[in-house]
Design an enzyme around this catalytic site. Sequence first.
Site, PDB file in Angstrom:
ATOM      1  N   ASP A 113      12.677  15.152 -23.776  1.00 34.17           N
ATOM      2  CA  ASP A 113      11.943  14.510 -24.865  1.00 34.17           C
ATOM      3  C   ASP A 113      10.916  15.505 -25.380  1.00 34.17           C
ATOM      4  OD1 ASP A 113      13.336  12.304 -23.979  1.00 34.17           O
ATOM      5  OD2 ASP A 113      11.579  11.051 -23.614  1.00 34.17           O
ATOM      6  N   HIS A 169      16.525  18.510 -18.401  1.00 32.94           N
ATOM      7  CA  HIS A 169      17.892  18.271 -17.948  1.00 32.94           C
ATOM      8  C   HIS A 169      18.855  19.337 -18.464  1.00 32.94           C
ATOM      9  CE1 HIS A 169      17.014  13.989 -16.648  1.00 32.94           C
ATOM     10  NE2 HIS A 169      15.935  14.309 -17.349  1.00 32.94           N
ATOM     11  N   SER A 256       3.757  21.208 -22.057  1.00 24.57           N
ATOM     12  CA  SER A 256       4.569  22.322 -21.591  1.00 24.57           C
ATOM     13  C   SER A 256       5.732  22.554 -22.555  1.00 24.57           C
ATOM     14  CB  SER A 256       5.068  22.053 -20.168  1.00 24.57           C
ATOM     15  OG  SER A 256       5.178  20.672 -19.916  1.00 24.57           O
TER      16      SER A 256
END
Length: 294
Positions: A113, A169, A256
């Site tokens: 996301d 991921h 980040s």
Amino acid sequence: MIKYYNRKENKYETEKVAGEKYLNWSYSSPAGKGLVELLLKKKLFSKLYGFYCDTKTSSRKIKNFIKEFDIDMSKYDRSYNEYSSFNEFFIRSLKPGARKIDKNNNTLISPCDGKISAYENVNLNKIVQIKGFTYSLKELLQDDKTYNSYNEGTCLIFRLCPTDYHRFHFIDNGICGDTTKIKGHYYSVNPVALKNIKKLFCQNKREWSIFHSDNFGDAIYMEVGATCVGTIVQSYSNGCKVVKGEEKGYFKFGGSTVIILFKKNAVKIDEDLLNQSRLGFETSVLMGEKIGLK
């Protein structure tokens, strides 16, 4: 004020930024910049704040944080009062099925996301950080052999703000190699900081690996730390087969960045993402969402 493109609603929105006034002061004013260089970019500051975020006391922040930033907790595996610390909440896991993962082999998905910037035909000596600021892939990787293979390729930059889901991921089925760790500073990766710190990504702590993707060739997969991100955790096993959408790792507290680079002609990124990047806007995406094709 940070504007980004909402591709689902086809409109621009303003991002809610945690500590916005503080960030603007820190990276725009002379006094703030002095504090950043003296303390905030240092490992010790992020380590101490990370220690606090691991304590029971820090869990008191969770409820107000959720309310202030409208976080939909129905997508996560626990309710707010089941986390024993703020860091435990920060690295929260999704419920199964909370993100739809496009399983088509020809489809490239977002690894996380966040807000994406996408660039094609990349000049290895002038990768875009933000308008006016560039850096070289050689500086970023600190590797003399790997970077040459990615000339005129594709670069994707995913910025995760503190309110986002902070696990990342795999973009495809494949095998991921060993992680190279590079020590560095802990500057914020917020656009305010990117506009004021030259070659910020090349200065911050970061980790990278080669992901041997089944459908998109060898891709460089990099995670960049930031202020208060004292830890990047890799949860995958080196050399083992992984499947599309499987967790690779997670960041502890703070904003980040994930950077992915593909070789020339390995992928065609969706035109709306490329167009918004050319206009200077990031686009919001969710993990598992289609962002390109083979």
